[in-house]
Scaffold this active site. Structure first.
Site, PDB file in Angstrom:
ATOM      1  N   SER A 110       0.873  -1.416   0.211  1.00  0.00           N
ATOM      2  CA  SER A 110       0.081   0.144  -0.318  1.00  0.00           C
ATOM      3  C   SER A 110       0.819   1.222   0.576  1.00  0.00           C
ATOM      4  CB  SER A 110      -1.318  -0.077   0.808  1.00  0.00           C
ATOM      5  OG  SER A 110      -1.431   1.175   1.421  1.00  0.00           O
ATOM      6  N   LYS A 111       0.412   2.120  -1.184  1.00  0.00           N
ATOM      7  CA  LYS A 111       1.484   2.895  -0.694  1.00  0.00           C
ATOM      8  C   LYS A 111       1.170   4.094   0.910  1.00  0.00           C
ATOM      9  CE  LYS A 111      -2.381   6.155  -2.017  1.00  0.00           C
ATOM     10  NZ  LYS A 111      -3.030   7.114  -3.128  1.00  0.00           N
TER      11      LYS A 111
END
Ligand code: GLU
Length: 443
Positions: free
Chosen positions: A208-209
């Site tokens: 995930s960013k």
């Protein structure tokens, strides 16, 4: 009926690597079946969507070499391909649902009557997955501000765009029973669904960013791979292997071959783990095998960015430099570190290498002997440089390495690099002699 698949990103300002992989799988399936690949922009969230965010996606696609048959910039028979431009189509469909008694007004919003029963998603990767909707609440399909929700527009567009197969990340599996119910209410045949396993970080966590660990978060965005200097063909190759397998252990695969072999049953069911090491290895292989011309075209911008070369640097010289480091480099972003001494005379010495050379017994004499040999060389080629060095060694009853190491450090500041003789040839006689003499004066 020929295959029609699509990638339907919501422009968020980045292209997630999992999204890029979904897009690639759709693209491959279109190529494999001789069908069409459609790009549709799901930009109904007006607050978040900007043209810049769309451009990030389009640029990412172009970089990865994923061309689309219908979509932004080129249009097509089922356009427009931006959901923000399809409002009338959605309004009509909502009216149709209401007229048929499948939807109703509720406090300013519109709700869809969820069929209260078990719904089976016949997934082409996972198999049949049953969802119990007997106590499921009705679904808001139009918010009270008039905006249609994702489920509604996603289904209407898949219907209108005659999508035959929806290949998307497994995080959407729980949405699919709602989508099947909507298709049924709209009186349309649903597409076949194939949910592909999500990509996990090497430690098994979700990629995930928003990961708090920056070294993990960065892998989530396609931009990282562009900035780090991966070759698009290498990343594409690696992404193929994240969730699909050619059923043998091969890891370097020509895209043409993948297009031929790729099929939905070949998608693996377990989650795919991302390995930066594997990707870097694959990238190194691609860089090594790349034509010199392409290596130059892709590599030069990294040298420009590091201020090592400019438009006035002779092209032939850059070509020569890149040619001798090509097989050593794993990432284009490593190029400045591998080549700075070819372009800058103020050498940055690796402290350990410097110290070792300055304290090596008789290193100064070795360098003086070598300098004398090189000064006298009538031709300046890798062959003559090698012969000259070997001559100096045998005349003094020493090994070639007694000359190679101090010479490499004197002219490059480093203890590792490309083949010494080629490096000296490319640096040229003047530069090499000047650097050898300058180093000798340090003792
Ligand atoms: N806009 C959705 C997303 O970006 C599309 C999901 C789908 O492929 O159906 O996740």
């Amino acid at each position: 009926m020929s295959t029609r698949v699509r990638f339907a990103p919501s422009p968020t300002g980045m292209l997630h690597i999992g999204g890029a992989r979904s897009a690639l799988f759709n693209w491959l399936y279109a190529k494999h079946t001789g069908g069409k690949f459609i790009l549709r922009i799901e930009d109904t969230d007006a607050a978040r969507n900007t043209q810049e965010a769309v451009d990030v996606i389009l640029r990412g696609f172009k970089w990865l070499g994923l061309d689309w048959d219908e979509g932004p910039e080129i249009g097509g028979p089922c356009g427009p391909y931006y959901q923000s431009q399809r409002t009338d189509i959605y309004k009509k469909a909502v009216q149709q649902l209401k007229d048929a008694g499948h939807a109703y007004d509720f406090e300013g919003a519109v709700k869809f009557k969820i069929p209260k029963r078990k719904i089976v998603v016949p997934d082409l990767v996972i198999g049949d997955v049953e969802f119990d909707y007997t106590v499921e609440n009705d679904l808001v399909i139009v918010r009270s501000d008039g905006s249609p929700v994702f489920h509604l527009v996603n289904v209407i567009d898949d219907m209108e765009m005659k999508i035959t197969h929806v290949i998307r990340g497994e995080e959407h599996l729980s949405n699919t029973p709602k989508h099947l119910a909507l298709f049924e209410a709209l009186g349309a045949e649903p597409p076949r669904y194939a949910h592909i396993p999500i990509i996990l970080n090497s430690d098994g966590s979700k990629m995930s960013k928003r990961d708090e660990r920056p070294e993990f978060a960065r892998w989530a965005s396609l931009q990282t791979y562009i900035d780090d200097g991966y070759a698009p063909e290498a990343l594409r190759n690696y992404l193929c292997l994240l969730g699909w397998s050619p059923k043998d252990d091969r890891e370097i695969l020509e895209m043409e071959e993948v297009c031929r072999l790729f099929d939905l049953p070949g998608i693996v069911r377990h989650n795919a783990r991302f390995s930066a090491e594997k990707l870097q290895w694959i990238n190194g292989r691609y860089l090594m095998a790349m034509s010199k011309e392409r290596f130059y075209e892709m590599g030069k911008p990294f040298l420009m960015k590091a201020d090592l070369v400019s438009d006035s640097t002779p092209e032939a010289y850059i070509h020569e430099v890149l040619a001798i480091v090509q097989e050593k480099v794993k990432l284009f972003s490593d190029l400045p570190a591998w080549t700075s001494y070819f372009f800058k005379d103020d050498l940055v010495f690796d402290p350990e290498a410097l110290n070792k050379t300055l304290t090596a017994p008789n290193a100064k004499s070795r360098l003086e002997e070598l300098t004398a040999k090189y000064e006298a060389l009538p031709v300046w080629t890798a062959e003559s440089l090698e012969a000259g060095l070997k001559e100096a060694a045998s005349e003094n009853g020493l090994k070639t390495k007694d000359y190679v190491h101090p010479c490499r450090v004197s002219v490059s500041g480093k203890s590792v690099g490309p083949s010494l003789y080629h490096m000296l040839q490319v640096l040229g006689k003047d530069r090499v002699l000047t650097r050898l003499k300058a180093f000798i004066s340090r003792f």
